[in-house]
Design a protein around this motif. Structure first.
Motif, mmCIF file in Angstrom:
data_model
loop_
_atom_site.group_PDB
_atom_site.id
_atom_site.type_symbol
_atom_site.label_atom_id
_atom_site.label_comp_id
_atom_site.label_asym_id
_atom_site.label_seq_id
_atom_site.Cartn_x
_atom_site.Cartn_y
_atom_site.Cartn_z
ATOM 1 N N ALA A 194 0.815 -1.207 0.000
ATOM 2 C CA ALA A 194 0.000 0.000 0.000
ATOM 3 C C ALA A 194 0.852 1.262 0.000
ATOM 4 O O ALA A 194 0.345 2.361 -0.170
ATOM 5 C CB ALA A 194 -0.922 0.010 1.224
ATOM 6 N N MET A 195 2.159 1.100 0.194
ATOM 7 C CA MET A 195 3.069 2.229 0.230
ATOM 8 C C MET A 195 3.786 2.387 -1.117
ATOM 9 O O MET A 195 3.930 1.428 -1.876
ATOM 10 C CB MET A 195 4.116 2.057 1.326
ATOM 11 N N THR A 196 4.235 3.593 -1.380
ATOM 12 C CA THR A 196 5.080 3.865 -2.540
ATOM 13 C C THR A 196 6.510 4.001 -2.052
ATOM 14 O O THR A 196 6.762 4.624 -1.018
ATOM 15 C CB THR A 196 4.636 5.160 -3.242
ATOM 16 N N ALA A 197 7.465 3.417 -2.776
ATOM 17 C CA ALA A 197 8.854 3.403 -2.312
ATOM 18 C C ALA A 197 9.790 3.908 -3.398
ATOM 19 O O ALA A 197 9.557 3.705 -4.588
ATOM 20 C CB ALA A 197 9.258 1.996 -1.887
ATOM 21 N N ARG A 198 10.847 4.567 -2.953
ATOM 22 C CA ARG A 198 11.947 4.970 -3.831
ATOM 23 C C ARG A 198 13.228 4.398 -3.231
ATOM 24 O O ARG A 198 13.616 4.748 -2.123
ATOM 25 C CB ARG A 198 12.028 6.490 -3.924
ATOM 26 N N LYS A 199 13.876 3.494 -3.954
ATOM 27 C CA LYS A 199 15.112 2.894 -3.467
ATOM 28 C C LYS A 199 16.236 3.916 -3.563
ATOM 29 O O LYS A 199 16.466 4.521 -4.606
ATOM 30 C CB LYS A 199 15.462 1.651 -4.282
ATOM 31 N N LEU B 9 21.115 -5.324 1.642
ATOM 32 C CA LEU B 9 19.788 -4.827 1.996
ATOM 33 C C LEU B 9 19.542 -3.446 1.388
ATOM 34 O O LEU B 9 20.393 -2.569 1.476
ATOM 35 C CB LEU B 9 19.638 -4.737 3.518
ATOM 36 N N PRO B 10 18.369 -3.248 0.782
ATOM 37 C CA PRO B 10 18.065 -1.928 0.223
ATOM 38 C C PRO B 10 17.743 -0.909 1.313
ATOM 39 O O PRO B 10 17.241 -1.265 2.385
ATOM 40 C CB PRO B 10 16.834 -2.196 -0.654
ATOM 41 N N ILE B 11 18.046 0.342 1.027
ATOM 42 C CA ILE B 11 17.604 1.469 1.847
ATOM 43 C C ILE B 11 16.580 2.221 1.010
ATOM 44 O O ILE B 11 16.890 2.655 -0.109
ATOM 45 C CB ILE B 11 18.768 2.392 2.230
ATOM 46 N N SER B 12 15.370 2.367 1.521
ATOM 47 C CA SER B 12 14.281 2.932 0.732
ATOM 48 C C SER B 12 13.576 4.067 1.461
ATOM 49 O O SER B 12 13.474 4.065 2.691
ATOM 50 C CB SER B 12 13.246 1.846 0.394
ATOM 51 N N ALA B 13 13.105 5.018 0.671
ATOM 52 C CA ALA B 13 12.216 6.057 1.176
ATOM 53 C C ALA B 13 10.789 5.618 0.852
ATOM 54 O O ALA B 13 10.466 5.329 -0.296
ATOM 55 C CB ALA B 13 12.524 7.393 0.508
ATOM 56 N N VAL B 14 9.943 5.536 1.877
ATOM 57 C CA VAL B 14 8.592 5.007 1.726
ATOM 58 C C VAL B 14 7.579 6.054 2.168
ATOM 59 O O VAL B 14 7.765 6.712 3.201
ATOM 60 C CB VAL B 14 8.424 3.724 2.583
ATOM 61 N N TYR B 15 6.519 6.209 1.391
ATOM 62 C CA TYR B 15 5.465 7.159 1.761
ATOM 63 C C TYR B 15 4.115 6.625 1.311
ATOM 64 O O TYR B 15 4.048 5.786 0.398
ATOM 65 C CB TYR B 15 5.724 8.541 1.169
ATOM 66 N N PRO B 16 3.016 7.066 1.942
ATOM 67 C CA PRO B 16 1.682 6.558 1.583
ATOM 68 C C PRO B 16 1.344 6.910 0.141
ATOM 69 O O PRO B 16 1.406 8.070 -0.257
ATOM 70 C CB PRO B 16 0.754 7.279 2.567
ATOM 71 N N SER B 17 0.967 5.905 -0.630
ATOM 72 C CA SER B 17 0.704 6.127 -2.055
ATOM 73 C C SER B 17 -0.542 6.980 -2.270
ATOM 74 O O SER B 17 -0.612 7.745 -3.230
ATOM 75 C CB SER B 17 0.544 4.782 -2.765
ATOM 76 N N ARG B 18 -1.527 6.881 -1.386
ATOM 77 C CA ARG B 18 -2.755 7.646 -1.595
ATOM 78 C C ARG B 18 -2.544 9.136 -1.381
ATOM 79 O O ARG B 18 -3.276 9.958 -1.900
ATOM 80 C CB ARG B 18 -3.862 7.143 -0.651
#
Length: 309
Positions: free
Chosen positions: A152-157, A266-275
């Protein structure tokens, strides 16, 4: 108070965690703030907040409404700037969730640069080694380490961090240097625990065969900061993401071994609510964290340990 102001007040209540804090910011009384949100709920015909004596909690409908409302307010502010009204620079509160070690080592020491460049933005940092629900807690952005499970989240690696095996030179002088993963059974290994289970150490030899070591030692912890501190206190060998010990590797306080045996990355990602979408202030924060990683961890003049995307 018009409908847009009611929505703005609701968002304030969620992000501040209380009616009293939101009311002070809006310059009204707590009772007036509570009535205004209740009127908004009546207009929508649904309950947005569950009110208890201890805390506020959003309903499922409230979570969806908050995500859309926050996006609406950001879009409205952008329209005002486009039309030449309001602020000419991004403004507002960014709530970011980070792991304790990552926040202490990389974000907080550099945060003055971000705040100086963006005087209208404030930062509220949630620090936890456990993943938190971003929508339920009103968090704009999380920096997460490892594989992501929440679709449900949007991520940028941002980067990939290898898992490395390290200890202090003092430890190696006293107990010797392991030349292969099998030799680790003769060493004190500081283990990381997750839900009371010891996480195994995985290596891969030149033939591609995985070698799994179950670390055994007299100290273990479920917190990366404590694992790092244990290594520096000569308590044993640790197996950690490279970013956790990058400053000590650069200074020589810790030494890396078993480099001929490939470990997981291991990836490091920025995650934020997609909606909610990617607002300007959140994008700026992501770019800021990305720049820190590239400068302090990926670049040759930094630790040079991570692979940037």
């Amino acid at each position: 108070m018009d409908r847009l102001d009611s929505i703005r007040l609701f968002v304030r209540v969620v992000e501040r965690g209380s009616f009293s804090a939101a009311a002070r910011e809006a310059g009204i009384g707590q009772s007036a703030a509570s009535k205004q949100v209740a009127a908004l709920e009546a207009h929508l015909g649904t309950q947005l907040l569950l009110r208890t004596s201890r805390k506020l909690r959003m309903t499922e409908t409230g979570q969806a409404f908050y995500a859309s409302a926050a996006q609406l307010l950001d879009d409205y502010a952008a329209l005002e700037r486009l039309a030449g009204r309001g602020q000419s620079a991004p403004a507002g509160l960014v709530r970011i969730s980070v792991a304790p070690v990552f926040g202490r080592l990389y974000i907080v020491p550099n945060l003055h640069e971000f705040l100086e460049c963006h005087p209208g933005i404030s930062v509220d940092m949630w620090v936890s080694h456990r993943q938190v629900n971003l929508v339920e807690n009103g968090i704009d952005l999380a920096i997460r380490h490892g594989d992501l499970a929440d679709s449900a989240m949007t991520a940028r690696k941002l980067a990939s961090s290898p898992i490395i095996t390290v200890a202090t030179p003092t430890y190696f002088e006293r107990f010797g240097v392991p030349t292969n993963p099998a030799a680790l059974v003769h060493h004190a290994c500081v283990a990381f625990t997750s839900r009371e289970e010891v996480r195994p150490w995985v290596f891969k030899g030149q033939d591609g065969v995985a070698m799994i070591h179950h670390p055994d030692g007299r100290y273990r912890s479920d917190d990366g900061e404590q694992i790092r501190a244990a290594a520096l206190a000569h308590l044993g060998i640790v197996h950690v993401p490279a970013w956790i010990v990058a400053p000590e590797l650069k200074s020589g306080a810790l030494r890396c071994v078993l480099q001929d045996y490939e470990a997981e990355s291991l990836p490091i990602s920025a995650v934020y609510p997609s909606r909610r979408g990617l607002t300007v202030k959140v994008r700026l924060m992501i770019d800021f964290v990305d720049a820190i990683i590239r400068r302090d961890l990926c670049a040759p003049e930094g630790a040079g340990l991570l692979d940037a995307t």
